[in-house]
Design an enzyme around this catalytic site. Structure first.
Site, PDB file in Angstrom:
ATOM      1  N   ASP A 158       0.907  -1.001  -0.190  1.00 18.48           N
ATOM      2  CA  ASP A 158       0.053  -0.018   0.034  1.00 18.48           C
ATOM      3  C   ASP A 158       0.997   1.164   0.182  1.00 18.48           C
ATOM      4  O   ASP A 158       2.218   1.135   0.173  1.00 18.48           O
ATOM      5  CB  ASP A 158      -0.695  -0.344   1.172  1.00 18.48           C
ATOM      6  CG  ASP A 158      -0.448   0.019   2.420  1.00 18.48           C
ATOM      7  OD1 ASP A 158       1.117  -0.439   2.953  1.00 18.48           O
ATOM      8  OD2 ASP A 158      -0.409   0.584   2.795  1.00 18.48           O
ATOM      9  N   GLU A 159       0.721   2.744  -0.620  1.00 18.20           N
ATOM     10  CA  GLU A 159       0.857   3.663  -0.410  1.00 18.20           C
ATOM     11  C   GLU A 159       2.471   3.506  -0.588  1.00 18.20           C
ATOM     12  O   GLU A 159       2.878   4.532   0.344  1.00 18.20           O
ATOM     13  CB  GLU A 159       0.998   4.392   1.445  1.00 18.20           C
ATOM     14  CG  GLU A 159      -0.879   4.560   1.937  1.00 18.20           C
ATOM     15  CD  GLU A 159      -0.451   4.581   3.206  1.00 18.20           C
ATOM     16  OE1 GLU A 159       0.057   4.461   4.006  1.00 18.20           O
ATOM     17  OE2 GLU A 159      -1.619   5.244   3.970  1.00 18.20           O
ATOM     18  N   VAL A 160       2.441   3.176  -2.000  1.00 17.77           N
ATOM     19  CA  VAL A 160       3.931   3.868  -2.993  1.00 17.77           C
ATOM     20  C   VAL A 160       3.410   4.755  -3.241  1.00 17.77           C
ATOM     21  O   VAL A 160       3.398   4.638  -4.347  1.00 17.77           O
ATOM     22  CB  VAL A 160       3.881   2.257  -3.757  1.00 17.77           C
ATOM     23  CG1 VAL A 160       5.322   2.181  -3.858  1.00 17.77           C
ATOM     24  CG2 VAL A 160       3.665   0.716  -2.955  1.00 17.77           C
TER      25      VAL A 160
END
Ligand SMILES: [Zn+2]
Length: 645
Positions: free
Chosen positions: A294-296
């Protein structure tokens, strides 16, 4: 016949059973002297004999002579031998869904029957909650309970990235999770995993990495409690503890992306695969392995990635994730990823995703979760990809210095997700329970304050249609009494004859030992959102988990003191406007003295309560995070103004 109290009503459990039909105004009086008999299938299952022994401590458990039926070969019988069980009502389904059980309580006998081991275990958990609420000599309404879960996989979450509970408590809490019928636990270890192999061995946290023994005890407790551990190893973003090290800085996607890996570097893949291998090996009983992803944010920003994927973030993501999925499947684990980037993919791109992955969709805020997540869930399901949902029991909520979960937001999020799970037939839900935005963030609240929202998640994911949220309990006892002699066929859609008590009353009863009449007397009007604010009034009545109650009350006390302390910096400008006025100075210094004393007292109180749950340095970390601004103002502004000697 022993007396029955209103507080001993049969429906006071978490989760609330699907169907509970009182039997014609009769009573169930436990026969504490009776031996416990298990059918041979149950007797051969060590986890079930252990659960029965835990419930009936000191009483003999034996194998019964009867074999049970094929449909319910897992049976428990507790009562005089002459009282034969008579399970079943007109309402009961012939074949119970997996994990389901029937519990019959009448006369002096309790019987539980299930088609699988987990079902018998959950029947035992229900009986355990009912007996824990009984005073010696008291009894319950006789009833037939039929119960099974709505969501097959009901997963709790340990986030070990920031401040967290002492290792021995992490072990103890698993039993409590199982008592709420959770059957999985997502653990993000980060640098608290006892990595043994090179090079990841160097990533172990110097003080708080779990020892091998601590991890063994944690995994054994989960196994005993029918809880499947899902280990989470970040493989893309949120790798600050690795990429923050000088020797791995070159593996970042960009210099600024302190926790995000460049997927084009073979060294990066090798590092991640080594960690996955070790986690897989250490969790032989786990079906799943969560890869994060997530959240790359910096995805495809480096020159190598831009060149390799033509500047397409989605293609860079899919190529890397598919490689990880393949690797994880070779380790005989089913990989899970968060949904983030997939939501941005076109149909053509999404079709490239390796279908062996399970996608976990997370969304924590607002009133339109279904509208936000359904398009991607539908597309994935049409492609044959397994999907799970993730509400949150504790998360950012635009307030990362919260002291306990923002209850209104969390309960609303849980309700929305259980509705989505029913509509989309999701195989699992995870009640995410985050400790901070990320490793470098301020700790959110304290794990122990999230039992209320965790239990609500367990309640809702087991029995979505349970009635809850109504105000107060007045009239409930009359309704229950009036209904106990009526026809079982007159049950409502949820199978309950009388309106169930609101969740807050059931939680106070099960978790804190506070009877609904006591909650009524001390709190009056209340609803499910009032748990945290009610705690100071309940402190003297709490008989279980008193430390949790005291911690919440201490945190509320701090919030009052912190709110009040704003009077000082709000009025400090008046000192500048009227530097020679004695009344202005008095007003300011009086306020300073009172609020400073309030903060000092609450600081000691929080630190003391917190040390019962967290290692000393974590408790200190938490306290400093809450008092840092107050200390700075004191040391600088207030000292300069002459308020502080
Ligand atoms: Zn790159």
């Amino acid at each position: 016949m022993a007396r029955v109290r209103t507080g001993e009503k049969i429906m006071l459990t978490i989760p609330l059973a699907k169907s509970c039909i009182p039997i014609g105004g009769t009573r169930y009086a436990p026969d504490w002297e009776s031996e416990v008999k298990l059918s041979s299938a149950a007797w051969q299952h060590s986890r079930l004999t252990a659960a029965a022994e835990a419930l009936f401590a000191g009483r003999e458990c034996r194998v019964s002579e009867g074999e049970g039926t094929e449909a319910s070969c897992y049976e428990l019988h507790w009562g005089p031998q002459e009282e034969r069980l008579e399970s079943g009502t007109a309402e009961m389904p012939e074949v119970l869904p997996p994990q389901g059980y029937r519990l019959s309580l009448r006369g002096r006998t309790a019987t539980i029957a299930s088609g699988d081991a987990a079902g018998l275990f959950y029947g035992i958990q229900t009986l355990r909650q009912l007996l824990a609420g009984l005073e010696p000599g008291a009894c319950l309404e006789a009833a037939n309970v039929v119960d099974w879960p709505d969501v097959p996989l009901r997963c709790m979450n340990y986030d070990l990235r920031q401040t967290f509970s002492k290792p021995e408590l992490l072990v103890d809490y698993i039993e409590t999770m199982a008592s709420f019928k959770a059957n999985a636990l997502l653990i993000e270890y980060e640098d608290k995993f006892p990595f043994a192999e090179e090079p990841q061995r160097a990533f172990r946290h110097p003080r708080h990495a779990l020892t091998d023994g601590q991890l063994d005890r944690l995994l054994e407790a989960a196994e005993r409690s029918f809880i499947e551990v899902i280990p989470l190893q970040q493989t893309f973003g949120h790798l600050e503890y690795v990429l923050g090290r000088e020797e791995y800085k070159h593996l970042r996607e960009t210099e600024e992306s302190t926790g995000e890996l460049c997927p084009s570097r073979p060294e990066a893949s090798a590092l991640v695969c080594g960690m996955l291998e070790e986690l897989a090996a250490r969790h032989p009983r786990s079906r799943y392995l969560h890869l994060g992803c997530d959240e790359v944010y910096s995805l495809c920003e480096c020159a190598v990635c831009r060149e390799a994927f033509g500047g397409s973030r989605n293609m860079a993501f899919l190529a890397y994730v598919n490689r990880l999925v393949d690797f994880t499947c070779e380790l005989s684990k089913k990989p899970i990823i968060w949904q983030d980037v997939l939501a941005e993919c076109s149909d053509e791109e999404l079709a490239l995703l390796d279908k062996r992955v399970t996608v976990m969709s997370w969304h924590y805020n607002g009133k339109n979760v279904s509208r936000l997540v359904t398009p991607l869930l539908t597309r994935l399901q049409e492609l044959g990809v397994e999907v799970m949902g993730a509400p949150s029991v504790r998360c950012f909520d635009a307030k990362d210095d919260q002291n306990y979960p923002l209850v209104r937001e969390r309960l609303a999020n849980i309700e929305q997700w259980t509705a989505i799970a029913a509509e989309r037939r999701l195989c699992g839900l995870v009640g995410t329970n985050w400790t901070a935005v990320f490793s470098l963030g301020v700790p959110y609240g304290v794990f122990e304050t999230s039992w209320y929202t965790m239990a609500c998640f367990a309640d809702a994911s087991w029995n979505r249609k349970r009635g809850s949220g109504a105000n107060g309990t007045s009239g409930r006892s009359e309704a229950a009494d009036a209904s106990s002699g009526s026809n079982p066929n007159g049950s409502s859609s949820s199978g309950q004859l009388s309106p169930p008590l609101p969740f807050i009353d059931r939680f106070l009863h099960v978790f804190h030992g506070v009877a609904p009449e006591t909650a009524e007397r001390l709190l009056g009007n209340r609803d499910d959102e009032d748990y945290y604010s009610s705690m100071p009034k309940l402190l003297d009545a709490v008989t279980r988990n008193a430390g949790v109650a005291r911690l919440i009350a201490a945190l509320l006390d701090f919030e009052r003191a912190a709110d009040r302390s704003r009077t000082i910096h709000k009025y400090a400008y008046r000192r500048e406007l009227y530097p020679d006025s004695e009344p202005e100075w008095r007003s300011l210094s009086n306020n300073y003295r009172i609020t400073r004393e309030g903060l000092r007292r609450s600081r000691e109180r929080i630190a003391e309560e917190l040390r019962a749950f967290q290692p000393d340095d974590m408790a200190e970390h938490y306290v400093l995070s809450r008092f840092y601004l107050h200390d700075c103002l004191d040391e600088r502004l207030y000292r300069e103004m002459g308020l502080r000697e």
